[in-house]
Design a protein around this motif. Structure first.
Motif: not given
Length: 121
Positions: A21, A24-25, A29, A39
């Motif tokens: 996760r 992926d985030a 971003y 990020y």
């Protein structure tokens, strides 16, 4: 012995999912024009999730291989994720924001305590 190893593998799985996760985030971003450091550190929730999930992965792997310190490492990672969940829950009135992290952290904490309290055979 089998139960300890199974609990360690579940901690490893939770940590790997949380690590996925984060990646992926971070990629989403950066696709919008941001950089990876932005990020992680603005706000610092990204670095907390990265550190906690990495410690859970390492702790779960160490526990599954029956190397000392795996349960403690997984517990520290779970506590970092729990702190992240508490910070996210306290920052907004929407409970869905940090609920996932809080639930995953609770599972990691309980499984770490299970590993720590079961007797080695």
């Amino acid at each position: 012995m089998v139960l300890r190893r199974l609990a360690a593998l579940v901690i490893f799985g939770i940590g790997a999912f949380l690590l996925y996760r984060v990646v992926d985030a971070a990629s989403a971003y950066s696709a919008r024009g941001g950089d990876f450091a932005g990020y992680l550190f603005e706000p610092p929730s990204g670095i907390l999730q990265l550190a906690g999930s990495a410690l859970m992965v390492v702790g779960g792997l160490l526990g599954a291989l029956r190397i000392k310190g795996g349960a403690i490492t997984g517990l520290v990672g779970s506590l970092i994720i729990a702190a992240l969940g508490a910070l996210l829950l306290s920052s907004t009135s929407d409970i869905q924001v940090g609920l996932d992290e809080a639930l995953y952290a609770m599972a990691g904490i309980l499984l770490s305590f299970l590993i720590l309290t079961l007797r080695r055979v």
